[in-house]
Design an enzyme around this catalytic site. Structure first.
Site, short mmCIF file in Angstrom:
data_model
loop_
_atom_site.label_atom_id
_atom_site.label_comp_id
_atom_site.label_asym_id
_atom_site.label_seq_id
_atom_site.Cartn_x
_atom_site.Cartn_y
_atom_site.Cartn_z
N ALA A 112 0.86 -1.19 0.00
CA ALA A 112 0.00 0.00 0.00
C ALA A 112 0.89 1.23 0.00
O ALA A 112 2.11 1.13 0.21
CB ALA A 112 -0.90 0.01 1.22
N LYS A 113 0.36 2.37 -0.27
CA LYS A 113 1.08 3.64 -0.13
C LYS A 113 0.05 4.75 -0.02
O LYS A 113 -1.07 4.61 -0.53
CB LYS A 113 1.95 3.89 -1.37
CG LYS A 113 3.14 4.77 -1.08
CD LYS A 113 4.24 3.99 -0.41
CE LYS A 113 5.47 4.80 -0.15
NZ LYS A 113 6.57 3.95 0.36
#
Ligand code: NAD
Length: 424
Positions: A112-113
């Site tokens: 994720a980011k």
């Protein structure tokens, strides 16, 4: 594919580059087209509006993104970036990289980011706290210790993680240390996390030198970026006997052929708004000169797209360790490979941070906290194991270390997807 406007030229668009590396690995692995389609697309893309009151009373609307690329192997994991250049495509590319990185290191996470396109230096601490708390609150339903676990990235630190942890905990009614990593030790952070990414870089460089019959002793190193990652890598390499001849921060760098005194430089930068410029007993050098300096090991530890078609032919280092994410463009990478330069790819070289984040999460879930020596030992084991697996894969497939790293990471996620099957 992301239905988003692409503002970068294709050859340096981070999302297109990430997809291109994925496609190369898919070809190597002879992946089924349907599996490739699933892995090419983020599983969830969240964009939220963040209205905040500035210190002068004005209301400003910011936009925050969180992209969850994959939850096939476990909860999503990845940093939160505050930087003016943040775009949804960049966040999506970095989320995808996190998926392969976690799989390569054998960590049960997907990637994720998140990010907000702001320059944090233009906001007061109070404003940054309001931004972080509102962003966390908007993401409440999509984050958590079993769902998606944020961490610091460029422009954020343990301070922002503490605000996120507090906002989340207040909303659920009890302390939840496992919902972020990279937080202060006082609220469940791990010992060793602050130096972890730099330590991982040092370990991977040391292993690569070992394979060439060399050691860190006396090796000449240039490092772009003197922040969390570059600063820690410089200090640990210096302590291990390497000669760090040049380092830079945003406004420029410093150079000394006999090797910089890194502890003194760290102390200087701390009192100089984190800048190395003006450090006595060293010559000034620009960021672009640093990249093409005569040295054995070059460590880009700042931004993406630093080694490009324009400067790649002037790069003299025989080993490049990608401490930043994506510092070498696709085209420059091809050129370095053809010249026989060893490129230690980001998903391997800078994985020390996510490894210790994982160890922090494990400690948070079990409420048992380890001393630094144990954290460093467990991290070193996972880093060296991944490095050896990459070398073996690269020999087997006669491929670059990057393609070998991607093949291992992508292959593991693809296998898990095949075993789990497609719902419904
Ligand atoms: P940071 O903000 O602590 O440090 C960034 C450094 O780069 C600073 O010294 C800054 O002055 C310098 N810099 C900024 N603009 C520059 C420019 N134009 N030219 C040269 N230097 C410049 O960030 P960080 O946490 O050290 O992250 C650096 C990179 O490493 C990013 O790509 C990040 O995604 C990646 N990374 C970080 C971690 C982590 O644990 N922090 C983990 C994996 C990857």
């Amino acid at each position: 594919m992301l239905p988003l406007e692409n503002t970068s030229p294709a050859h340096i668009c981070p999302y297109d580059q990430a997809c291109s590396y994925l496609e190369q690995a898919a070809k190597e692995l002879k992946l089924d087209q349907g599996i490739l389609e699933v892995l090419s697309n983020p599983s969830k893309v969240i964009t939220v509006s963040i209205p905040i009151k500035r210190d002068d009373g004005q209301v400003q609307i910011l936009v925050g993104h969180r992209v969850q690329h994959s939850n096939i192997l476990g909860p999503c994991k990845g940093g939160i970036r505050y930087h003016p250049a943040v775009t949804l495509r960049e966040v999506s590319a970095l989320a995808m990289l996190m998926t392969w990185k976690c799989a390569l290191l054998g960590i049960p996470y997907g990637g994720a980011k998140g990010g907000i396109a702001i320059d944090p230096k233009r906001y007061s601490a109070g404003e940054l706290e309001r931004i972080t708390r509102r962003f966390t609150s908007e993401l409440m339903k999509d984050i958590g210790p079993n769902v998606d676990i944020p961490a610091p990235d460029m422009g954020t630190s343990a301070r922002e993680m503490a605000w996120m942890m507090d906002t989340y905990s207040v909303n659920v009614g009890h302390a939840v240390p496992g919902m972020v990593t990279g937080k202060p030790i006082s609220i469940g952070g791990s010992r060793g996390r602050d130096m972890a990414t730099g330590r991982g870089v040092m370990i991977i460089v040391r292993e690569a030198l070992k394979d060439k019959g060399k050691s860190l002793e006396g090796v000449r190193v240039a490092i772009q970026g003197f922040g969390n990652v570059g600063g820690a890598a410089a200090l640990l390499l210096h302590q291990a006997g390497a000669k760090v001849i040049a380092v830079s921060s945003g406004a420029g760098g410093v150079y000394s052929e006999s090797g910089l005194d890194i502890p003194a430089l760290k102390a200087y930068a701390t009192g100089n708004r984190k800048s190395v410029v003006g450090f006595p007993e060293a010559k000034p050098i620009s960021n672009s000169e640093l990249l093409t300096l005569s040295c054995d090991v070059l460590i880009p530890a700042a931004l993406e797209n630093q080694i490009t078609e324009e400067n790649v032919n002037q790069v003299q280092a025989q080993i490049i360790a990608e401490a930043a994410n994506g510092p070498v463009t696709l085209q420059a990478n091809l050129s370095l490979e053809s010249r026989g330069v060893t490129v230690l790819p980001d998903i391997l070289a800078n994985a020390g941070g996510v490894v210790v984040s994982y160890l922090e999460w494990v400690q948070g879930l079990s409420y048992v906290f380890w001393d630094e020596e144990r954290v460093n030992r467990e991290m070193e084991h996972l880093m060296v194991q991944a490095y050896r697996q990459v070398i073996e894969q690269s020999k087997k497939g006669q491929s670059s270390l990057r393609l070998a790293s991607y093949s291992l990471g992508v292959g593991r996620v693809a296998q898990a997807l095949t075993d789990r099957g497609l719902y419904p």
